[in-house]
Design a protein around this motif. Structure first.
Motif, PDB file in Angstrom:
ATOM      1  N   ASP A 108      -3.037 -12.131  22.919  1.00 30.37           N
ATOM      2  CA  ASP A 108      -1.627 -11.852  22.628  1.00 30.37           C
ATOM      3  C   ASP A 108      -0.994 -12.924  21.770  1.00 30.37           C
ATOM      4  OD1 ASP A 108      -1.756  -9.530  24.110  1.00 30.37           O
ATOM      5  OD2 ASP A 108      -1.043 -10.469  25.948  1.00 30.37           O
ATOM      6  N   GLY A 109      -1.813 -13.738  21.122  1.00 34.42           N
ATOM      7  CA  GLY A 109      -1.288 -14.809  20.286  1.00 34.42           C
ATOM      8  C   GLY A 109      -0.618 -14.279  19.040  1.00 34.42           C
ATOM      9  N   ALA A 110       0.330 -15.040  18.528  1.00 32.50           N
ATOM     10  CA  ALA A 110       1.056 -14.635  17.319  1.00 32.50           C
ATOM     11  C   ALA A 110       0.355 -15.130  16.060  1.00 32.50           C
ATOM     12  CB  ALA A 110       2.480 -15.182  17.362  1.00 32.50           C
ATOM     13  N   ASP A 111      -0.563 -16.104  16.214  1.00 32.63           N
ATOM     14  CA  ASP A 111      -1.208 -16.713  15.055  1.00 32.63           C
ATOM     15  C   ASP A 111      -2.371 -15.846  14.591  1.00 32.63           C
ATOM     16  OD1 ASP A 111      -2.308 -18.313  13.134  1.00 32.63           O
ATOM     17  OD2 ASP A 111      -3.075 -19.825  14.513  1.00 32.63           O
ATOM     18  N   ALA A 112      -2.211 -15.167  13.464  1.00 35.54           N
ATOM     19  CA  ALA A 112      -3.277 -14.303  12.950  1.00 35.54           C
ATOM     20  C   ALA A 112      -4.005 -14.938  11.771  1.00 35.54           C
ATOM     21  CB  ALA A 112      -2.695 -12.960  12.539  1.00 35.54           C
ATOM     22  N   THR A 139     -21.619  -1.269  15.891  1.00 42.86           N
ATOM     23  CA  THR A 139     -20.514  -1.430  14.945  1.00 42.86           C
ATOM     24  C   THR A 139     -19.608  -2.546  15.442  1.00 42.86           C
ATOM     25  OG1 THR A 139     -19.130   0.220  16.061  1.00 42.86           O
ATOM     26  CG2 THR A 139     -20.570   1.001  14.268  1.00 42.86           C
ATOM     27  N   PHE A 140     -18.834  -3.106  14.524  1.00 37.53           N
ATOM     28  CA  PHE A 140     -17.977  -4.240  14.845  1.00 37.53           C
ATOM     29  C   PHE A 140     -16.709  -4.156  14.019  1.00 37.53           C
ATOM     30  CE2 PHE A 140     -16.395  -8.460  13.840  1.00 37.53           C
ATOM     31  CZ  PHE A 140     -16.302  -9.038  15.080  1.00 37.53           C
ATOM     32  N   SER A 141     -15.589  -4.487  14.632  1.00 39.09           N
ATOM     33  CA  SER A 141     -14.336  -4.615  13.888  1.00 39.09           C
ATOM     34  C   SER A 141     -13.519  -5.741  14.512  1.00 39.09           C
ATOM     35  CB  SER A 141     -13.545  -3.302  13.892  1.00 39.09           C
ATOM     36  OG  SER A 141     -13.162  -2.966  15.215  1.00 39.09           O
ATOM     37  N   ALA A 142     -12.712  -6.377  13.693  1.00 38.42           N
ATOM     38  CA  ALA A 142     -11.849  -7.456  14.168  1.00 38.42           C
ATOM     39  C   ALA A 142     -10.633  -7.510  13.259  1.00 38.42           C
ATOM     40  CB  ALA A 142     -12.583  -8.793  14.136  1.00 38.42           C
ATOM     41  N   GLY A 143      -9.478  -7.736  13.847  1.00 40.62           N
ATOM     42  CA  GLY A 143      -8.288  -7.854  13.026  1.00 40.62           C
ATOM     43  C   GLY A 143      -7.033  -8.022  13.848  1.00 40.62           C
ATOM     44  N   PRO A 144      -5.939  -8.338  13.148  1.00 43.94           N
ATOM     45  CA  PRO A 144      -4.654  -8.507  13.833  1.00 43.94           C
ATOM     46  C   PRO A 144      -4.153  -7.170  14.367  1.00 43.94           C
ATOM     47  CG  PRO A 144      -4.407  -8.741  11.458  1.00 43.94           C
ATOM     48  CD  PRO A 144      -5.857  -8.578  11.718  1.00 43.94           C
ATOM     49  N   ARG A 145      -3.437  -7.237  15.480  1.00 45.65           N
ATOM     50  CA  ARG A 145      -2.814  -6.049  16.070  1.00 45.65           C
ATOM     51  C   ARG A 145      -1.414  -5.902  15.499  1.00 45.65           C
ATOM     52  NH1 ARG A 145      -3.448  -8.050  21.568  1.00 45.65           N
ATOM     53  NH2 ARG A 145      -1.469  -7.010  21.933  1.00 45.65           N
ATOM     54  N   PRO A 146      -0.930  -4.687  15.339  1.00 43.70           N
ATOM     55  CA  PRO A 146       0.416  -4.469  14.771  1.00 43.70           C
ATOM     56  C   PRO A 146       1.518  -5.145  15.586  1.00 43.70           C
ATOM     57  CG  PRO A 146      -0.764  -2.379  14.998  1.00 43.70           C
ATOM     58  CD  PRO A 146      -1.618  -3.431  15.620  1.00 43.70           C
ATOM     59  N   THR A 151      -7.562  -8.432  17.901  1.00 46.06           N
ATOM     60  CA  THR A 151      -8.537  -7.655  18.666  1.00 46.06           C
ATOM     61  C   THR A 151      -9.908  -7.730  18.009  1.00 46.06           C
ATOM     62  OG1 THR A 151      -6.860  -6.089  19.427  1.00 46.06           O
ATOM     63  CG2 THR A 151      -9.140  -5.343  19.519  1.00 46.06           C
ATOM     64  N   VAL A 152     -10.912  -7.908  18.838  1.00 45.36           N
ATOM     65  CA  VAL A 152     -12.313  -7.823  18.425  1.00 45.36           C
ATOM     66  C   VAL A 152     -12.902  -6.656  19.201  1.00 45.36           C
ATOM     67  CG1 VAL A 152     -14.567  -8.950  18.515  1.00 45.36           C
ATOM     68  CG2 VAL A 152     -12.530 -10.287  17.967  1.00 45.36           C
ATOM     69  N   GLN A 153     -13.600  -5.763  18.492  1.00 48.06           N
ATOM     70  CA  GLN A 153     -14.228  -4.630  19.167  1.00 48.06           C
ATOM     71  C   GLN A 153     -15.649  -4.444  18.647  1.00 48.06           C
ATOM     72  OE1 GLN A 153     -13.041  -0.452  18.482  1.00 48.06           O
ATOM     73  NE2 GLN A 153     -12.761  -0.377  20.702  1.00 48.06           N
TER      74      GLN A 153
END
Length: 164
Positions: A108-112, A139-146, A151-153
């Motif tokens: 839940d961090g704000a630092d992306a 498969t893999f994905s990672a990125g900032p949440r809106p 999130t890393v999946q």
């Protein structure tokens, strides 16, 4: 001569690792990585950072390569959360389904962004995790949440029939 002596000490200290595959147990460091040790992994990261985990589906034995990859993906994701979102709550979710296992690690961090202004998803550790997942057919994905955080999946194949 000093550089050679330093190199020799390093080889003597770490040379035993050359004799073992990276995913095999190392007699000097303990048991191999496994989701069976997830409690200990999460507990180790929970010092100073709220980490909780949830499980969906019926857990089952996984092929060794998938089990090790899943553990390492969670480990690197927790390390990434600690580095980029220190103190922020982190959630780890595992979902077993007939095709395999889905791993999601959210903070839940704000630092992306990484310290050097490089996008957080370009982190070398996350690139290694992507390669690890893809190497076993996942498969893999990672990125900032809106809504903030990251999130890393990873979705790793482990059909139920293969586990029987």
């Amino acid at each position: 001569m000093g550089a050679f002596a330093q190199w020799r000490r390093m080889v003597l200290a770490h040379g035993h690792r050359l004799l073992h595959r990276a995913d095999e147990p190392d007699p000097l460091t303990g048991p191999p990585p496994s989701l069976n040790r997830l409690d200990a992994l999460v507990e180790g990261f929970a010092a100073g950072q709220s980490v909780r985990w949830a499980l969906a589906g019926a857990p089952r034995p996984l092929p060794e390569a998938v089990d090790v990859a899943a553990y390492r993906i969670i480990e690197e994701s927790l390390t990434n959360a600690r580095r980029h979102a220190p103190g922020a709550p982190v959630a780890v979710r595992l979902r077993y389904d007939p095709q395999g296992i889905t791993i999601e690690v959210r903070d839940d961090g704000a630092d992306a962004a990484a310290p050097a202004g490089e996008p957080r998803g370009a982190d070398r550790g996350l690139m290694a995790v992507r390669r690890r997942a893809e190497r076993i057919g996942g498969t893999f994905s990672a990125g900032p949440r809106p809504d903030g955080g990251f999130t890393v999946q990873a979705v790793l194949p482990a059909p139920e029939e293969a586990a029987e």
